[in-house]
Design a protein around this motif. Structure first.
Motif, PDB file in Angstrom:
ATOM      1  N   TRP A  33      -1.859 -10.538   7.366  1.00 58.47           N
ATOM      2  CA  TRP A  33      -2.457  -9.252   7.041  1.00 58.47           C
ATOM      3  C   TRP A  33      -1.425  -8.131   7.185  1.00 58.47           C
ATOM      4  CZ3 TRP A  33      -7.769  -8.183   5.917  1.00 58.47           C
ATOM      5  CH2 TRP A  33      -8.578  -9.324   5.834  1.00 58.47           C
ATOM      6  N   LEU A  34      -0.550  -8.267   8.174  1.00 62.04           N
ATOM      7  CA  LEU A  34       0.548  -7.318   8.314  1.00 62.04           C
ATOM      8  C   LEU A  34       1.434  -7.352   7.070  1.00 62.04           C
ATOM      9  CD1 LEU A  34       2.294  -5.364  10.061  1.00 62.04           C
ATOM     10  CD2 LEU A  34       3.417  -7.398  10.979  1.00 62.04           C
ATOM     11  N   ASP A  35       1.737  -8.560   6.596  1.00 59.49           N
ATOM     12  CA  ASP A  35       2.522  -8.706   5.371  1.00 59.49           C
ATOM     13  C   ASP A  35       1.814  -8.040   4.192  1.00 59.49           C
ATOM     14  OD1 ASP A  35       4.223 -10.259   6.925  1.00 59.49           O
ATOM     15  OD2 ASP A  35       3.396 -12.170   6.210  1.00 59.49           O
ATOM     16  N   TYR A  36       0.505  -8.190   4.141  1.00 59.60           N
ATOM     17  CA  TYR A  36      -0.272  -7.627   3.042  1.00 59.60           C
ATOM     18  C   TYR A  36      -0.134  -6.103   3.010  1.00 59.60           C
ATOM     19  CZ  TYR A  36      -3.777  -8.633  -0.531  1.00 59.60           C
ATOM     20  OH  TYR A  36      -4.427  -8.837  -1.732  1.00 59.60           O
ATOM     21  N   GLY A  37      -0.126  -5.494   4.184  1.00 62.78           N
ATOM     22  CA  GLY A  37       0.039  -4.045   4.243  1.00 62.78           C
ATOM     23  C   GLY A  37       1.361  -3.598   3.653  1.00 62.78           C
ATOM     24  N   MET A  38       2.415  -4.372   3.896  1.00 68.62           N
ATOM     25  CA  MET A  38       3.718  -4.018   3.335  1.00 68.62           C
ATOM     26  C   MET A  38       3.709  -4.159   1.819  1.00 68.62           C
ATOM     27  SD  MET A  38       6.438  -5.355   6.220  1.00 68.62           S
ATOM     28  CE  MET A  38       5.677  -6.918   6.661  1.00 68.62           C
ATOM     29  N   PHE A  39       2.986  -5.150   1.310  1.00 66.65           N
ATOM     30  CA  PHE A  39       2.842  -5.315  -0.142  1.00 66.65           C
ATOM     31  C   PHE A  39       2.125  -4.112  -0.752  1.00 66.65           C
ATOM     32  CE2 PHE A  39      -0.093  -6.605  -3.553  1.00 66.65           C
ATOM     33  CZ  PHE A  39       0.809  -7.024  -4.517  1.00 66.65           C
ATOM     34  N   LEU A  40       1.043  -3.664  -0.123  1.00 65.62           N
ATOM     35  CA  LEU A  40       0.290  -2.524  -0.636  1.00 65.62           C
ATOM     36  C   LEU A  40       1.137  -1.249  -0.638  1.00 65.62           C
ATOM     37  CD1 LEU A  40      -3.130  -3.170   1.130  1.00 65.62           C
ATOM     38  CD2 LEU A  40      -2.625  -3.472  -1.302  1.00 65.62           C
ATOM     39  N   GLN A  41       1.899  -1.052   0.425  1.00 68.36           N
ATOM     40  CA  GLN A  41       2.777   0.121   0.492  1.00 68.36           C
ATOM     41  C   GLN A  41       3.843   0.056  -0.592  1.00 68.36           C
ATOM     42  OE1 GLN A  41       2.806   2.919   2.052  1.00 68.36           O
ATOM     43  NE2 GLN A  41       4.885   3.629   1.644  1.00 68.36           N
ATOM     44  N   ALA A  42       4.405  -1.115  -0.799  1.00 67.46           N
ATOM     45  CA  ALA A  42       5.426  -1.270  -1.838  1.00 67.46           C
ATOM     46  C   ALA A  42       4.846  -0.967  -3.216  1.00 67.46           C
ATOM     47  CB  ALA A  42       5.998  -2.686  -1.792  1.00 67.46           C
ATOM     48  N   LEU A  43       3.632  -1.437  -3.461  1.00 65.19           N
ATOM     49  CA  LEU A  43       2.986  -1.189  -4.749  1.00 65.19           C
ATOM     50  C   LEU A  43       2.720   0.298  -4.952  1.00 65.19           C
ATOM     51  CD1 LEU A  43       1.613  -2.153  -7.322  1.00 65.19           C
ATOM     52  CD2 LEU A  43      -0.428  -2.701  -5.967  1.00 65.19           C
ATOM     53  N   ALA A  44       2.215   0.962  -3.930  1.00 66.36           N
ATOM     54  CA  ALA A  44       1.914   2.383  -4.040  1.00 66.36           C
ATOM     55  C   ALA A  44       3.175   3.207  -4.262  1.00 66.36           C
ATOM     56  CB  ALA A  44       1.186   2.853  -2.784  1.00 66.36           C
ATOM     57  N   THR A  45       4.266   2.833  -3.598  1.00 66.75           N
ATOM     58  CA  THR A  45       5.525   3.570  -3.746  1.00 66.75           C
ATOM     59  C   THR A  45       6.142   3.335  -5.112  1.00 66.75           C
ATOM     60  OG1 THR A  45       5.888   3.342  -1.361  1.00 66.75           O
ATOM     61  CG2 THR A  45       7.774   4.011  -2.693  1.00 66.75           C
ATOM     62  N   ALA A  46       6.101   2.096  -5.581  1.00 67.12           N
ATOM     63  CA  ALA A  46       6.635   1.792  -6.911  1.00 67.12           C
ATOM     64  C   ALA A  46       5.871   2.557  -7.980  1.00 67.12           C
ATOM     65  CB  ALA A  46       6.567   0.290  -7.172  1.00 67.12           C
ATOM     66  N   ALA A  47       4.567   2.722  -7.798  1.00 70.78           N
ATOM     67  CA  ALA A  47       3.762   3.448  -8.775  1.00 70.78           C
ATOM     68  C   ALA A  47       4.214   4.905  -8.895  1.00 70.78           C
ATOM     69  CB  ALA A  47       2.287   3.385  -8.386  1.00 70.78           C
ATOM     70  N   VAL A  48       4.532   5.521  -7.753  1.00 75.58           N
ATOM     71  CA  VAL A  48       4.989   6.915  -7.763  1.00 75.58           C
ATOM     72  C   VAL A  48       6.232   7.065  -8.629  1.00 75.58           C
ATOM     73  CG1 VAL A  48       5.991   8.736  -6.331  1.00 75.58           C
ATOM     74  CG2 VAL A  48       3.983   7.495  -5.531  1.00 75.58           C
TER      75      VAL A  48
END
Length: 245
Positions: free
Chosen positions: A165-180
């Motif tokens: 789940w910790l790994d999943y959070g890093m994936f979500l952050q990466a996705l949100a940042t890439a979108a910006v």
């Protein structure tokens, strides 16, 4: 010569970022926010796939890559939204017994931070204290992905442990940042987790998967008042302890 969309690689195999990349990356991190109103402009499927491929470079323990993403657009998105709005209006929220996003009782300093976010958002929308129906309607906009053309449901194998789940959070952050970086906005949405039953009736998600959250993706409507919300962050010295000897 390396491809234009990849970082250069030295003879040692280490990746080198182009000059000025630090400022660009930090700018994207600071620019990221939860967008709650989107334009109807569609997002090209190839761009969505590109963002997911970039986010998948997020670290995960022993490279397990625990994330699973269900991407919805068009009629598929509308079917899910209709089902979730109906469930929301009927008060059919049902938390997954194996997953609690929030603690059963909020405590400080988290309670104050949560309350401030809520009142700052409602203030921008002109929703006053005691206007419970308007608050419920605003919460219900989650289930339309805030009108974003792309909606994503994030799931994880129920057998995995908290590290994944910790790994999943890093994936979500990466996705949100890439979108910006592509002029897009996102909103990670915990609200979907409490409607996992309704989601399972629309999408082929088995009981062996936990609905982690949803995520709206699209081009932000910067004219919308809710998108003027800028959340505060505590100073680094308030959450970090430095040791040098």
């Amino acid at each position: 010569m390396p491809d234009s969309d990849t970082s250069a690689t030295s003879q040692s195999g280490a990746h080198r970022l182009p000059q000025g990349a630090a400022e660009v990356v930090e700018a994207a991190l600071h620019a990221r926010r939860s967008v709650r109103a989107f334009l109807p402009q569609p997002v090209e499927p190839a761009l969505v796939e590109r963002l997911l491929a970039a986010a998948a470079r997020a670290p995960s323990g022993t490279n397990m890559q625990p994330w699973r993403v269900h991407v919805l657009t068009g009629a598929a998105r509308d079917r899910l939204c209709d089902a979730l709005v109906e469930a929301h209006l009927a008060g059919q929220a049902e938390p997954d017994p194996g997953y609690a996003y929030y603690p059963p009782q909020f405590f400080e300093p988290y309670l104050s931070r949560r309350r401030k976010l809520g009142w700052d958002l409602y203030g921008l929308l002109g929703i006053g204290k005691g206007e419970k129906e308007r608050m419920r309607q605003q919460h219900g906009r989650n289930f339309r992905f805030f009108d974003a053309p792309v909606g994503m449901i994030m799931t994880i194998d129920r057998r995995l442990e908290v590290g994944s789940w910790l790994d999943y959070g890093m994936f979500l952050q990466a996705l949100a940042t890439a979108a910006v970086a592509h002029g897009l906005g996102t909103c990670p949405q915990a609200a979907f987790a409490e409607h996992h039953r309704s989601i399972r009736r629309v999408l082929p998600i088995g009981e062996g998967e936990v609905v982690v959250c949803g995520m709206a993706l699209g081009y932000p409507d910067w004219a919308a008042p809710e998108n003027r919300l800028v959340t505060e962050r505590v100073p680094v010295r308030e959450f970090a302890t430095f040791y040098s000897a």
